[in-house]
Design an enzyme around this catalytic site. Sequence first.
Site, PDB file in Angstrom:
ATOM      1  N   TYR A   1       1.225  -0.930  -0.074  1.00  0.00           N
ATOM      2  CA  TYR A   1       0.221   0.335   0.239  1.00  0.00           C
ATOM      3  C   TYR A   1       1.360   1.214   0.422  1.00  0.00           C
ATOM      4  CZ  TYR A   1      -3.609   3.316   1.308  1.00  0.00           C
ATOM      5  OH  TYR A   1      -4.184   5.084   1.715  1.00  0.00           O
TER       6      TYR A   1
ATOM      7  N   LYS B   1       3.753   8.696   8.174  1.00  0.00           N
ATOM      8  CA  LYS B   1       3.482   8.651   9.966  1.00  0.00           C
ATOM      9  C   LYS B   1       4.396   9.389  10.830  1.00  0.00           C
ATOM     10  CE  LYS B   1       0.952   5.102   8.311  1.00  0.00           C
ATOM     11  NZ  LYS B   1       1.498   3.767   7.364  1.00  0.00           N
TER      12      LYS B   1
ATOM     13  N   ASP C   1       9.485   2.804  -0.221  1.00  0.00           N
ATOM     14  CA  ASP C   1       8.123   3.516   0.854  1.00  0.00           C
ATOM     15  C   ASP C   1       8.865   2.981   2.244  1.00  0.00           C
ATOM     16  OD1 ASP C   1       5.679   5.212   1.641  1.00  0.00           O
ATOM     17  OD2 ASP C   1       4.041   3.349   1.330  1.00  0.00           O
TER      18      ASP C   1
HETATM   19  C1  LIG Z   1       0.298   4.494   5.115  1.00  0.00           C
HETATM   20  C2  LIG Z   1       1.579   4.515   4.878  1.00  0.00           C
HETATM   21  C3  LIG Z   1       0.834   5.538   3.065  1.00  0.00           C
HETATM   22  C4  LIG Z   1      -0.290   6.054   3.670  1.00  0.00           C
HETATM   23  O1  LIG Z   1       0.138   7.415   4.157  1.00  0.00           O
HETATM   24  P1  LIG Z   1      -0.659   8.441   4.837  1.00  0.00           P
HETATM   25  O2  LIG Z   1      -0.239   9.373   5.775  1.00  0.00           O
HETATM   26  O3  LIG Z   1      -2.055   7.585   4.626  1.00  0.00           O
HETATM   27  O4  LIG Z   1      -1.399   9.394   3.086  1.00  0.00           O
HETATM   28  C5  LIG Z   1       2.202   5.169   2.179  1.00  0.00           C
HETATM   29  N1  LIG Z   1       2.486   3.750   2.470  1.00  0.00           N
HETATM   30  C6  LIG Z   1       2.798   3.418   3.659  1.00  0.00           C
HETATM   31  C7  LIG Z   1       3.979   2.220   3.644  1.00  0.00           C
HETATM   32  C8  LIG Z   1       1.974   3.103   4.415  1.00  0.00           C
HETATM   33  O5  LIG Z   1       1.943   2.336   5.264  1.00  0.00           O
END
Ligand SMILES: *Cc1c(COP(=O)(O)O)cnc(C)c1O
Length: 425
Positions: free
Chosen positions: A144, A267, A239
Amino acid sequence: MKLQQSVQLFQRARQSLVGGVNSPVRAFKSVGLSPVFIQKGKGSKIYDVDGNEYIDYVGSWGPLILGHCNETVITAVEKALASGTSFGAPTEGEIVLAEMIKEAVPSIELLRLVNSGSEATSGAIRAARGYTGRDKILKFEGCYHGSIDSLLVQAGSGATTLGKPDSDGVPQAFVDLTLLAEYNNLDSVVEQVESHPGEIAAVIVEPVPGNMGMILPEHGFLSGLRSLCDREGILLIFDEVMTGFRVDYGGAQALLNIQPDLTTFGKVIGGGFPVGGYGGRQDIMLTVAPEGSVYQAGTLSGNPVAVAAGIATLTVLKRNTVYADLSENSSWLVNEMKSHCQKKGIPLQCSQMGAMFGFFFSEKPVRHYQDALQTDVGQFKVFFKSMLQAGIYLAPSAFESLFMSTAHTEEDLEKTAKAIQQSLQ
Ligand SMILES: *Cc1c(COP(=O)(O)O)cnc(C)c1O
């Protein structure tokens, strides 16, 4: 356990908010329950509107590595608030946060701060496309990368639990630009690369996936990606929105010793406020406006209050033994669960890295998304509900990770272990 107030609020919420929530997984749909409405948090605990107390292993889905209402963070935020909430003009705090990230993560030469992880991945792939002049992106099933068109293909996390890994509303033209491969399967990447020579701008990957449940990279997988990308002129994007400052101060790339070309953050770097970031090699980042012609902007980007929370969080995390302690506590809990399940003959697979951990009810090791989908989700639902009733707040889905914070105490861990024993008979 009484949940009347939560149930009432959910009914009311659905009259004005789509699905009663502002992010789908919060609706508890995948566990078949009505969501718990939270009133407040303190340290490792959250309290719902009916007065129930929970030990929280979600931590706002990752940001709250210092727990709720950490004093250093609150003080920093209060101080920032007193000077104004937003200027849309540069402030010193943005430099400080960027410098801290650069210092922690050596692959970052230049950085852009944004407001969320989704904005970070969207900016990173645009930069990768602008830099390479190529349009296609390769991602992994079950990874994701936020709620953005090009990456909502086999997207993991909430998309999986809704039984729809792809999203309606994403034009086929976008889907066609997103190639898929299987995590931990380098051959599947090679196949895609060979079928699309010179067309792939970037490979984007969660170096340690946490959005299809938690899965560990097998030896040689990420380093294989690195060499393949180098050979083919493809940019490698890690990511680290979840893993950054979570598995280690330097993120997964520090622990695994692999340098991506670009990295995305979110985060933890916002300490509970909306902050994201993307950065990496200087030559790539110089394509981003105002230096270059890849446009990306944000009214509230680098917001002074949010950035102050991020700086305070990273400042605490920088202290020596934080990650050793977080890792020790996480692995203690995972081992408790393992040994209990072994005793009871319940098939279980666990993983843990730093302050991040996860489990699947499965006989078979889980190496990728298809494996994850075959695990026992029914058992998870029963387990989740029982844990919730015992005052342990887990992510309401079999395809999420769990997070330890510095606020979790030995007593919290013991209580959690007891709840696990009661919940898995
Ligand atoms: C949470 C998450 C996102 C998205 O971040 P948001 O702040 O919710 O837009 C993207 N990549 C990874 C790996 C994530 O865990």
